[in-house]
Design an enzyme around this catalytic site. Structure first.
Site, PDB file in Angstrom:
ATOM      1  CD  GLU A   1     111.978 109.962  20.327  1.00 41.57           C
ATOM      2  OE1 GLU A   1     113.082 109.656  19.882  1.00 41.57           O
ATOM      3  OE2 GLU A   1     111.501 111.097  20.213  1.00 41.57           O
TER       4      GLU A   1
ATOM      5  CG  ASN B   1     114.734 114.006  15.252  1.00 40.67           C
ATOM      6  OD1 ASN B   1     114.799 114.922  14.431  1.00 40.67           O
ATOM      7  ND2 ASN B   1     113.977 114.067  16.345  1.00 40.67           N
ATOM      8  CD1 TRP B   2     120.508 114.058  11.521  1.00 40.00           C
ATOM      9  CD2 TRP B   2     120.779 115.529   9.841  1.00 40.00           C
ATOM     10  NE1 TRP B   2     121.331 113.471  10.580  1.00 40.00           N
ATOM     11  CE2 TRP B   2     121.512 114.348   9.535  1.00 40.00           C
ATOM     12  CE3 TRP B   2     120.799 116.584   8.933  1.00 40.00           C
ATOM     13  CZ2 TRP B   2     122.251 114.218   8.364  1.00 40.00           C
ATOM     14  CZ3 TRP B   2     121.546 116.446   7.764  1.00 40.00           C
ATOM     15  CH2 TRP B   2     122.265 115.277   7.487  1.00 40.00           C
ATOM     16  CE  LYS B   3     115.910 115.671  18.993  1.00 39.19           C
ATOM     17  NZ  LYS B   3     115.627 115.696  20.415  1.00 39.19           N
TER      18      LYS B   3
ATOM     19  CB  SER C   1     119.830 109.758  26.225  1.00 33.61           C
ATOM     20  OG  SER C   1     119.479 111.114  26.494  1.00 33.61           O
TER      21      SER C   1
ATOM     22  N   GLY D   1     120.906 113.462  19.353  1.00 28.27           N
ATOM     23  CA  GLY D   1     122.279 113.968  19.477  1.00 28.27           C
ATOM     24  C   GLY D   1     123.336 113.088  18.832  1.00 28.27           C
TER      25      GLY D   1
ATOM     26  CG  HIS E   1     110.111 114.684  18.392  1.00 28.04           C
ATOM     27  ND1 HIS E   1     110.414 115.520  19.440  1.00 28.04           N
ATOM     28  CD2 HIS E   1     111.111 113.779  18.315  1.00 28.04           C
ATOM     29  CE1 HIS E   1     111.570 115.133  19.963  1.00 28.04           C
ATOM     30  NE2 HIS E   1     112.016 114.079  19.302  1.00 28.04           N
TER      31      HIS E   1
ATOM     32  CD  GLU F   1     112.794 117.965  20.735  1.00 27.95           C
ATOM     33  OE1 GLU F   1     113.011 118.116  19.526  1.00 27.95           O
ATOM     34  OE2 GLU F   1     113.577 117.357  21.493  1.00 27.95           O
TER      35      GLU F   1
ATOM     36  N   GLY G   1     117.540 114.075  24.969  1.00 28.24           N
ATOM     37  CA  GLY G   1     118.561 115.118  25.025  1.00 28.24           C
ATOM     38  C   GLY G   1     119.126 115.356  26.411  1.00 28.24           C
TER      39      GLY G   1
HETATM   40  P1  PGA Z   1     118.233 112.313  21.810  1.00 29.24           P
HETATM   41  O1  PGA Z   1     116.901 112.674  20.965  1.00 29.24           O
HETATM   42  O2  PGA Z   1     118.801 111.049  21.182  1.00 29.24           O
HETATM   43  O3  PGA Z   1     119.126 113.492  21.600  1.00 29.24           O
HETATM   44  O4  PGA Z   1     117.824 112.105  23.197  1.00 29.24           O
HETATM   45  C1  PGA Z   1     116.042 111.666  20.497  1.00 29.24           C
HETATM   46  C2  PGA Z   1     114.849 112.280  19.839  1.00 29.24           C
HETATM   47  O5  PGA Z   1     114.360 113.314  20.336  1.00 29.24           O
HETATM   48  O6  PGA Z   1     114.346 111.777  18.824  1.00 29.24           O
END
Ligand code: PGA
Length: 249
Positions: A165, A9-11, A209, A231, A94, A96, A171
Site C-alpha cells: 500500500e 478495510n472499513w477503517k 485507491s 473507501g 497499516h 495509518e 485515500g
Molecule cells: P483506500 O484505502 O482504498 O481508501 O485508498 C486502502 C487502505 O488504506 O487499506
C-alpha cells in the site's frame, strides 16, 4: 490457480445501521464467489458482523491486534479475544497505525506472530511515503518492512498475506499505476522466494485507491493476488464490482 482475495478495510467508519445495510447488500449480490472475500471492521462491530456474516462466503477480519497476550494494556485487544469472534484475518502494520500510533517494524512483526499463533492470517501492510518514493527509496523501504516480518516469523511466513500500500495512494484517489504496483509486487515476491519455497502461494494484495474502475487492470498483473480496499469497500456496489473483476481475471 491461486484464488484472489478482496478484503475491505472499513477503517473508522460505520454504524450499526449502516453496517447492516452494507452487509445485506453485499450478501445479496455476492452468490458463491470464486475468490476469497473479507471485511475488516472496527472492533466494536465484530460481534454484529459475525452474526450478519455467519455461514456466508465473507470472512471477518480485524484492523489491528495487540502484540501482548493479556494484562495491563488499556485500550488494546488481545489476539485470543479476537479469535473468539471467529476472525480469519487481522490487518497489521497499516500505514495509518505506523504513522499515527508510531508502530515500528518490530511491533508489526510481533503482531503478525501473534495473529499466526491464534490461527488468524495477518494481512501485513508495507508501503513507501511520497518522499521516500521521490528519493528512490521505495524498494529499500518495503523490503525493510517485510524483512522484519520474515525474520520474526520464520517458516510461518508462507501463511501471511502481504499488502503493498503506497502511502501516497491511500485515500487520495491517486492509485499506483498497474506497472508501478506490479514492479513492487515482483520485488516483494522475490524477497519471499528467498525466504520460503512456498512463496508462490502467498497472496500479495495491492491497496491504495483501488476502485471499481481501476481494479481490473491492477488485478490482471501477474503478482497482484487481490486488493485491500478502503473507501470503495464502503460502497456495496463498488466492492461487488471489484470482486467481480477479481473473479474474471
Ligand atoms: P483506500 O484505502 O482504498 O481508501 O485508498 C486502502 C487502505 O488504506 O487499506
Amino acid at each position: 490457480m491461486k484464488k484472489k482475495l478482496i478484503a475491505g478495510n472499513w477503517k473508522m467508519n460505520g454504524s450499526l445501521a449502516a453496517n447492516e445495510l452494507l452487509i445485506r447488500h453485499l450478501l445479496s449480490g455476492l452468490g458463491e464467489p470464486s475468490c476469497d472475500v473479507a471485511v475488516c471492521v472496527p472492533f466494536v462491530y465484530l460481534a454484529q458482523c459475525q452474526g450478519l456474516l455467519a455461514g456466508s462466503a465473507i470472512a471477518l477480519g480485524a484492523q489491528d491486534i495487540s502484540c501482548h497476550d493479556a494484562g495491563a494494556y488499556t485500550g488494546e485487544i488481545a489476539p485470543a479475544m479476537l479469535k473468539e469472534f471467529g476472525l480469519r484475518y487481522a490487518i497489521v502494520g497499516h500505514s495509518e497505525r505506523r504513522q499515527y500510533h508510531g508502530e515500528s517494524d518490530e511491533t508489526v512483526a510481533l503482531k503478525a506472530q501473534k495473529a499466526l499463533g491464534c490461527g488468524m492470517t495477518p494481512i501485513v501492510c508495507v508501503g513507501e511515503t511520497l518522499s521516500e518514493r521521490e528519493a528512490g527509496k521505495t524498494e529499500e523501504v518495503v523490503k525493510r518492512q517485510l524483512a522484519a516480518v520474515i525474520h520474526a516469523n520464520g517458516h510461518c511466513i508462507s501463511e501471511v498475506v502481504v499488502a503493498y500500500e503506497p502511502v501516497w495512494a491511500i485515500g487520495t484517489g491517486l492509485s499506483a499505476t498497474a506497472e508501478q504496483a506490479q514492479h513492487v509486487h515482483a520485488v516483494l515476491r522475490a524477497q519471499l522466494k528467498a525466504a520460503t519455497p512456498h512463496a508462490d502461494r502467498i497472496k500479495l494484495l495491492y491497496g491504495g485507491s483501488m476502485n471499481a474502475v481501476n481494479a481490473s487492470e491492477l488485478l490482471a498483473q501477474p503478482d497482484i493476488d487481490g486488493g485491500l480496499i478502503g473507501g470503495a469497500a464502503l460502497k456495496a456496489q463498488d466492492f461487488l464490482t471489484i470482486i467481480a473483476a477479481a473473479i474474471s481475471c
